[in-house]
Design a protein around this motif. Structure first.
Motif, short mmCIF file in Angstrom:
data_model
loop_
_atom_site.label_atom_id
_atom_site.label_comp_id
_atom_site.label_asym_id
_atom_site.label_seq_id
_atom_site.Cartn_x
_atom_site.Cartn_y
_atom_site.Cartn_z
N GLN A 27 0.88 -0.90 0.05
CA GLN A 27 -0.06 -0.03 0.12
C GLN A 27 0.81 1.21 0.23
O GLN A 27 -0.07 1.98 -0.51
N SER A 28 2.30 1.30 0.53
CA SER A 28 2.60 2.03 0.23
C SER A 28 4.40 2.13 -0.50
O SER A 28 4.23 1.16 -0.28
N PRO A 29 5.81 2.74 -0.70
CA PRO A 29 7.19 2.95 -1.22
C PRO A 29 7.16 1.37 -0.45
O PRO A 29 7.96 0.87 -0.56
N LEU A 30 6.77 1.84 1.31
CA LEU A 30 8.18 1.14 2.64
C LEU A 30 7.40 -0.28 2.53
O LEU A 30 8.22 -1.32 2.53
N GLN A 31 5.98 -0.27 2.03
CA GLN A 31 5.46 -1.92 1.86
C GLN A 31 6.04 -2.12 0.72
O GLN A 31 6.22 -3.86 1.13
N LYS A 32 6.06 -1.67 -0.41
CA LYS A 32 6.97 -2.43 -1.79
C LYS A 32 7.78 -3.34 -1.13
O LYS A 32 8.41 -4.47 -1.69
N GLN A 33 9.03 -2.02 -0.46
CA GLN A 33 10.16 -3.05 -0.49
C GLN A 33 9.86 -3.44 0.80
O GLN A 33 11.23 -4.57 0.42
N TYR A 34 9.52 -3.27 1.95
CA TYR A 34 9.92 -4.62 2.97
C TYR A 34 9.29 -5.70 1.89
O TYR A 34 9.73 -6.94 2.60
N GLY A 35 8.08 -5.53 1.82
CA GLY A 35 7.31 -6.60 0.82
C GLY A 35 8.37 -7.67 -0.01
O GLY A 35 8.20 -8.91 0.26
#
Length: 74
Positions: A27-35
């Motif tokens: 849902q966010s760039p940070l979530q994309k990164q750790y996902g």
């Protein structure tokens, strides 16, 4: 000890759910990164297939060091 083990297991499960959700639908760039990081770590077939190929350039660079002090700046 009481219920500390139960609490630890619950926290691990909640972390798993967070990581899985981030990998499946961030849902966010940070979530994309750790996902993406989580998904990559969970893909053991690809890791087995690639072996050390992804880090070969890094290993070659380290191998070029002629003094252990070079590691500090690395």
């Amino acid at each position: 000890m009481g219920r500390f083990n139960e609490l630890s297991e619950r926290n691990r499960y909640l972390l798993y759910l967070d990581l899985k959700k981030a990998a499946d639908s961030p849902q966010s760039p940070l979530q994309k990164q750790y996902g993406d990081f989580y998904a990559a770590c969970m893909n053991s077939d690809l890791a087995d297939q690639l072996g050390d190929k992804p880090i070969e350039p890094l290993l070659k660079h380290i191998d070029s060091f002629n003094d252990k002090k070079q590691l500090a700046g690395f």
